[in-house]
Design a protein around this motif. Structure first.
Motif, PDB file in Angstrom:
ATOM      1  N   LEU A  17      83.296 106.131  65.062  1.00 22.44           N
ATOM      2  CA  LEU A  17      83.718 107.011  66.385  1.00 22.44           C
ATOM      3  C   LEU A  17      85.120 107.296  66.509  1.00 22.44           C
ATOM      4  CD1 LEU A  17      81.856 107.834  68.647  1.00 22.44           C
ATOM      5  CD2 LEU A  17      80.568 106.602  66.972  1.00 22.44           C
ATOM      6  N   LYS A  18      85.949 106.002  65.908  1.00 26.55           N
ATOM      7  CA  LYS A  18      87.171 106.367  65.797  1.00 26.55           C
ATOM      8  C   LYS A  18      87.714 107.493  64.655  1.00 26.55           C
ATOM      9  CE  LYS A  18      89.000 101.958  67.145  1.00 26.55           C
ATOM     10  NZ  LYS A  18      89.889 100.422  66.393  1.00 26.55           N
ATOM     11  N   GLY A  19      86.867 107.699  63.943  1.00 27.39           N
ATOM     12  CA  GLY A  19      87.168 108.633  62.896  1.00 27.39           C
ATOM     13  C   GLY A  19      86.891 110.216  63.547  1.00 27.39           C
ATOM     14  N   ILE A  20      85.577 110.121  64.443  1.00 28.22           N
ATOM     15  CA  ILE A  20      85.202 111.263  64.962  1.00 28.22           C
ATOM     16  C   ILE A  20      86.310 111.642  66.119  1.00 28.22           C
ATOM     17  CG2 ILE A  20      83.461 112.064  66.971  1.00 28.22           C
ATOM     18  CD1 ILE A  20      81.595 110.607  64.972  1.00 28.22           C
ATOM     19  N   PHE A  21      86.821 110.535  66.824  1.00 32.18           N
ATOM     20  CA  PHE A  21      87.854 110.835  67.781  1.00 32.18           C
ATOM     21  C   PHE A  21      89.144 111.434  67.064  1.00 32.18           C
ATOM     22  CE2 PHE A  21      91.476 109.699  70.367  1.00 32.18           C
ATOM     23  CZ  PHE A  21      91.188 110.338  71.750  1.00 32.18           C
ATOM     24  N   ASN A  22      89.652 110.992  66.107  1.00 31.15           N
ATOM     25  CA  ASN A  22      90.640 111.366  65.458  1.00 31.15           C
ATOM     26  C   ASN A  22      90.481 112.929  64.728  1.00 31.15           C
ATOM     27  OD1 ASN A  22      92.063 109.158  65.920  1.00 31.15           O
ATOM     28  ND2 ASN A  22      91.425 108.115  64.130  1.00 31.15           N
ATOM     29  N   SER A  23      89.426 113.123  64.317  1.00 32.05           N
ATOM     30  CA  SER A  23      89.094 114.524  63.564  1.00 32.05           C
ATOM     31  C   SER A  23      88.678 115.813  64.738  1.00 32.05           C
ATOM     32  CB  SER A  23      87.977 114.460  62.969  1.00 32.05           C
ATOM     33  OG  SER A  23      88.050 113.307  61.872  1.00 32.05           O
ATOM     34  N   ARG A  24      88.451 115.317  65.856  1.00 30.81           N
ATOM     35  CA  ARG A  24      88.188 116.130  67.120  1.00 30.81           C
ATOM     36  C   ARG A  24      88.513 115.598  68.238  1.00 30.81           C
ATOM     37  NH1 ARG A  24      82.459 117.966  66.380  1.00 30.81           N
ATOM     38  NH2 ARG A  24      83.471 119.303  64.585  1.00 30.81           N
ATOM     39  N   PRO A  25      89.686 115.565  68.580  1.00 28.23           N
ATOM     40  CA  PRO A  25      90.062 114.839  69.866  1.00 28.23           C
ATOM     41  C   PRO A  25      89.806 115.625  71.004  1.00 28.23           C
ATOM     42  CG  PRO A  25      92.219 115.418  68.074  1.00 28.23           C
ATOM     43  CD  PRO A  25      90.918 115.920  67.895  1.00 28.23           C
ATOM     44  N   PRO A  26      89.465 115.062  72.138  1.00 29.29           N
ATOM     45  CA  PRO A  26      89.301 115.642  73.372  1.00 29.29           C
ATOM     46  C   PRO A  26      90.540 116.616  73.972  1.00 29.29           C
ATOM     47  CG  PRO A  26      88.968 113.358  73.446  1.00 29.29           C
ATOM     48  CD  PRO A  26      89.589 113.557  72.322  1.00 29.29           C
ATOM     49  N   VAL A  27      89.821 117.814  74.198  1.00 28.31           N
ATOM     50  CA  VAL A  27      90.794 118.772  74.720  1.00 28.31           C
ATOM     51  C   VAL A  27      90.987 118.461  76.218  1.00 28.31           C
ATOM     52  CG1 VAL A  27      91.356 121.342  74.841  1.00 28.31           C
ATOM     53  CG2 VAL A  27      89.932 120.498  73.136  1.00 28.31           C
ATOM     54  N   VAL A  28      92.393 118.602  76.523  1.00 29.62           N
ATOM     55  CA  VAL A  28      92.775 118.379  77.958  1.00 29.62           C
ATOM     56  C   VAL A  28      93.378 119.786  78.512  1.00 29.62           C
ATOM     57  CG1 VAL A  28      94.116 117.031  79.664  1.00 29.62           C
ATOM     58  CG2 VAL A  28      93.199 115.711  77.540  1.00 29.62           C
ATOM     59  N   ASN A  29      92.530 120.077  79.615  1.00 34.74           N
ATOM     60  CA  ASN A  29      93.442 121.674  79.970  1.00 34.74           C
ATOM     61  C   ASN A  29      94.396 121.083  81.236  1.00 34.74           C
ATOM     62  OD1 ASN A  29      91.924 123.039  78.291  1.00 34.74           O
ATOM     63  ND2 ASN A  29      90.069 122.858  79.625  1.00 34.74           N
ATOM     64  N   LEU A  30      95.423 121.463  80.976  1.00 36.48           N
ATOM     65  CA  LEU A  30      96.428 121.320  81.942  1.00 36.48           C
ATOM     66  C   LEU A  30      96.192 122.164  83.452  1.00 36.48           C
ATOM     67  CD1 LEU A  30      99.911 120.269  80.655  1.00 36.48           C
ATOM     68  CD2 LEU A  30      98.416 118.925  82.058  1.00 36.48           C
ATOM     69  N   LEU A  31      95.924 123.383  83.033  1.00 35.61           N
ATOM     70  CA  LEU A  31      95.993 124.397  83.964  1.00 35.61           C
ATOM     71  C   LEU A  31      94.475 124.322  84.732  1.00 35.61           C
ATOM     72  CD1 LEU A  31      98.086 127.446  82.805  1.00 35.61           C
ATOM     73  CD2 LEU A  31      98.901 125.861  84.405  1.00 35.61           C
ATOM     74  N   PRO A  32      94.156 124.808  85.816  1.00 34.82           N
ATOM     75  CA  PRO A  32      93.142 124.471  86.339  1.00 34.82           C
ATOM     76  C   PRO A  32      92.281 126.021  86.125  1.00 34.82           C
ATOM     77  CG  PRO A  32      94.501 125.058  88.058  1.00 34.82           C
ATOM     78  CD  PRO A  32      95.327 124.678  86.957  1.00 34.82           C
TER      79      PRO A  32
END
Length: 326
Positions: free
Chosen positions: A105-120
């Protein structure tokens, strides 16, 4: 859940004990796990694997399969939790907590990090301008559809609550209290964030005297008056739900319908129909604008039922585009 119940029975627990053990999973979690288990069972059938005795390698291959399908880290983590609940421990360690699965799961996280949208995805002032004009105003002439949408939007944007929380609002003795400063509801059932040491059944909808066109309590009172004629509490107890369908026979609506309504009213403020909006976004936009306008962090956390400031700042806080105010 039938598989999990069988595991409890196999360990010697009585049917009554097994039922309570199964109740430790909320109904929403049970539905979520059921869907994930069906996906896992289909994959096992394709690989000719016994789904009830899948090995550690099988589980790792399944999670990797989900990754290559394009699923996000948090979704795959949900599948890991399902596997831990359904499958027997490996070397006395739940599947999801095995060192190899944790590292995967750490490898999955590093390979495809969650996308954070700053702008609404959308701007609150634009929607507020919309609901102050026809067909939302004047309230006395507004069609029931638009009156319902306006009441719902103002409740969502001022309470910062999930669609499931809003759907659980009820009317009747002991369920609602109307005061000068606002309306307090007692939520039906448990919220997603409720737990043994934290239960927050009260949801407060504040009054907004600065602008009556945007006063949630004014709109709610008008909505309740308009819908009173088909709220026959004696014959159909379910119609004590706050929000009902504006289409006959005016049945209580689901949380999914509430979310869809929020999306539709937001999109009405934009000419671009392809705008990507989620009903849950009111839970982020509302608190972000409240913080921008001087609300204390404590009041925001209490209203949204967040126990930690980091929950808001990490997952919900949005950068506000003040140019829309010009």
């Amino acid at each position: 859940m039938a598989v999990i119940n069988q595991q409890f029975t196999a360990k010697g627990f009585s049917q009554k004990v097994s039922k309570l053990l199964s109740a430790s999973w909320r109904s929403g979690t049970q539905r979520d796990y059921s869907g994930k288990f069906r996906q896992f069972s289909r994959w096992c059938c394709q690989k000719q694997i016994d789904m009830y005795s899948a090995s550690l390698i099988d589980c790792a291959e399944f999670l990797t399969y989900l990754f290559h399908k394009g699923l996000k880290y948090r979704t795959i983590a949900g599948y890991r939790s399902m596997l831990s609940s359904v499958l027997q421990p490996i070397n006395s360690i739940p599947v999801g907590q095995h060192p190899y699965i944790i590292r995967l799961l750490k490898g999955i996280f590093n390979s495809r990090p969650p996308v954070v949208n700053l702008l609404p995805e959308w701007q609150l002032p634009l929607v507020l301008k919309l609901i102050q004009r026809p067909p939302f105003e004047p309230l006395e002439l507004a069609p029931l559809k638009y009156l319902t949408w306006k009441a719902l939007f103002l409740v969502a944007i001022t309470t910062f609550r999930r669609a499931s929380d809003i759907q659980a609002l009820r009317l009747g003795e002991g369920k609602v209290s109307i005061q000068k400063r606002g309306i307090t509801f007692i939520r039906e059932g448990l919220s997603k964030s409720d737990r043994p040491k934290h239960v927050c059944p009260k949801i407060f909808v504040p009054s907004f005297s600065q602008n009556k066109l945007l006063d949630p309590t004014r709109v709610l009172k008008c909505y309740l008056k308009r819908t009173k004629k088909f709220r026959n509490f004696g014959q159909e107890h379910r119609k004590c739900n706050l929000f009902l369908s504006f289409i006959e026979p005016h049945r209580p609506v689901s949380s999914q319908t509430i979310s869809k309504w929020l999306v539709r009213i937001i999109k009405l403020a934009y000419e671009d129909s392809s705008l990507k909006v989620k009903g849950h976004s009111t839970r982020a936009i509302g608190p972000s604008w409240a913080l921008f306008n001087g609300a204390s962090m404590k009041s925001i956390l209490e209203a949204a039922d967040w126990s930690k400031e980091s929950t808001f700042t990490r997952f919900y806080l949005k950068e506000i585009d003040v140019s829309v105010l010009k």
